[in-house]
Enzyme design. Sequence first.
Site, PDB file in Angstrom:
ATOM      1  N   VAL A  33      45.382  37.638  38.465  1.00 40.45           N
ATOM      2  CA  VAL A  33      45.440  39.153  38.842  1.00 40.45           C
ATOM      3  C   VAL A  33      46.606  39.185  39.875  1.00 40.45           C
ATOM      4  CG1 VAL A  33      44.581  41.339  39.859  1.00 40.45           C
ATOM      5  CG2 VAL A  33      43.191  39.715  38.465  1.00 40.45           C
ATOM      6  N   LYS A 224      28.930  45.711  39.050  1.00 44.76           N
ATOM      7  CA  LYS A 224      29.754  46.836  38.639  1.00 44.76           C
ATOM      8  C   LYS A 224      29.206  48.091  38.727  1.00 44.76           C
ATOM      9  CE  LYS A 224      33.226  43.963  36.326  1.00 44.76           C
ATOM     10  NZ  LYS A 224      33.403  43.200  35.101  1.00 44.76           N
ATOM     11  N   GLY A 321      41.875  40.723  32.722  1.00 44.03           N
ATOM     12  CA  GLY A 321      43.127  40.240  32.383  1.00 44.03           C
ATOM     13  C   GLY A 321      44.345  40.599  33.521  1.00 44.03           C
TER      14      GLY A 321
HETATM   15  N1  HSE Z   1      34.219  38.207  33.771  1.00 42.01           N
HETATM   16  C1  HSE Z   1      34.461  39.723  33.842  1.00 42.01           C
HETATM   17  C2  HSE Z   1      34.309  40.223  32.247  1.00 42.01           C
HETATM   18  C3  HSE Z   1      35.707  40.144  33.999  1.00 42.01           C
HETATM   19  O1  HSE Z   1      34.071  39.338  31.441  1.00 42.01           O
HETATM   20  O2  HSE Z   1      34.382  41.279  32.012  1.00 42.01           O
HETATM   21  C4  HSE Z   1      36.004  40.447  35.615  1.00 42.01           C
HETATM   22  O3  HSE Z   1      35.131  41.080  36.035  1.00 42.01           O
END
Ligand code: HSE
Length: 455
Positions: A33, A224, A321
């Site tokens: 990132v 999240k 990504g």
């Molecule tokens: N590992 C996470 C995913 C991405 O597979 O979406 C980063 O939060």
Amino acid sequence: MTTSPVAARTRVAPRSDVEAKPIQVGLLGIGTVGSGTFKVLQRNQQEIRRRAGRGIEISAVADLDVARARSIVGDRVRVVDAARQVIADPAIDIVVELIGGYGIARTLVMEAIAAGKHVVTANKALLAVHGNEIFAAAHAQGVMVGFEAAVAGGIPIIKALREGLSANRIEWVAGIINGTTNFILSEMRDKGLDFGVVLKEAQRLGYAEADPTFDIDGIDAAHKATIMCAIAFGVPMQFDKAHVEGITTLRATDIRYAEQLGYRIKLLGITRRSAEGIELRVHPTLVPSRRLIANVEGAMNAVVVQGDAVGTTLYYGKGAGSEPTASAVVADLVDITRLHTADPDHRVPHLAFQPDALADTPILPVEQVVTSFYLRLRVADQTGVLSRITTILAEHDISIDAVLQRESAEGERQTDLIILTHDTREGRMNQALARMQALPTVLGPIVRIRKEDLN
Ligand code: HSE
């Protein structure tokens, strides 16, 4: 760059020299990132300056691998191996934390705030678990903490929830917010393979981490969902109250039966307001195949938000990504650049609601959550089995929506019985399941997957 006559007429007075100087950014960690952030800032610097009103410049980077960091940023950026040197640098206005985890990242973020720096982070784990402490410290210091990159990578879902939808009473949010598990589920459906086989393939192709625990156990999605819950409903971060299930026990058989009934199985992060409190949960979920979100495949992410005024809205894009996540980091840098001279009381509150207006609405235990269910029972194929099962459901006031019974193969004395129920309270379903599981004609563990209509 050409300036239109309209822009020339309406331009405000020139900014002072101090304001015209690019804002100075220090990166802590320059992996995937971080390098994307550096590249995007370089490539789009003119466009970003036009938006932000001044340049944004990465002038210091801390990374344990100094040689690799230097190979990314060149000789004009200071590269050190100690993050504290960046935090202590009086020239740095914004610290971007891209280290990850709740250990040293937490200490460094708190130190950066104490040093009066604004912070941008992609660290969902840190915010879901320690966000309350971090935002309180930032509020006390009058600095901003940007975290658009922490949820669904490049999708501007924090901006949408916190600002674009601020007229609404948000009713629920449901999202595919982990790309690794969505990729695995898509492959399981496409190829009819079981979880373990697809996981190995995903690791071989680099889609899944060598240690994929946080992804496949639903923890990353729960971090999240916790963040979205807080900003959707104006409550503190409460990761410890989230109900979390991953995809490791999901079978290709259930994906196939769900498909026959008109559903796809997705790992959803869901947070919903109900009369009794707030639901916060991550688990595999049957979603009607005709919903757009059911057709989000591969590593893509998508979030559906239901607001009372706007109705249903859908946000789709890459959840991870280098440059997709950098897109979110740079958007936060632009916001901070625009707002850092504003009175802190006039900025967007970290959790969307004013800090003194957060609610203490309880996060409900999963037993109180109301959903419909998919059940798969391996049963003896003999008289009265179905009626005993439907009687138990009726006795618990659970209404059946659909039943599918696979024709037994020749000579086979057992079969799969699939039941879809209408909405019921989870605690009630647990009691019914315990009674059904105890029947001698139920031959294996009952599979139970929650179902959401998302309409
Ligand atoms: N590992 C996470 C995913 C991405 O597979 O979406 C980063 O939060």
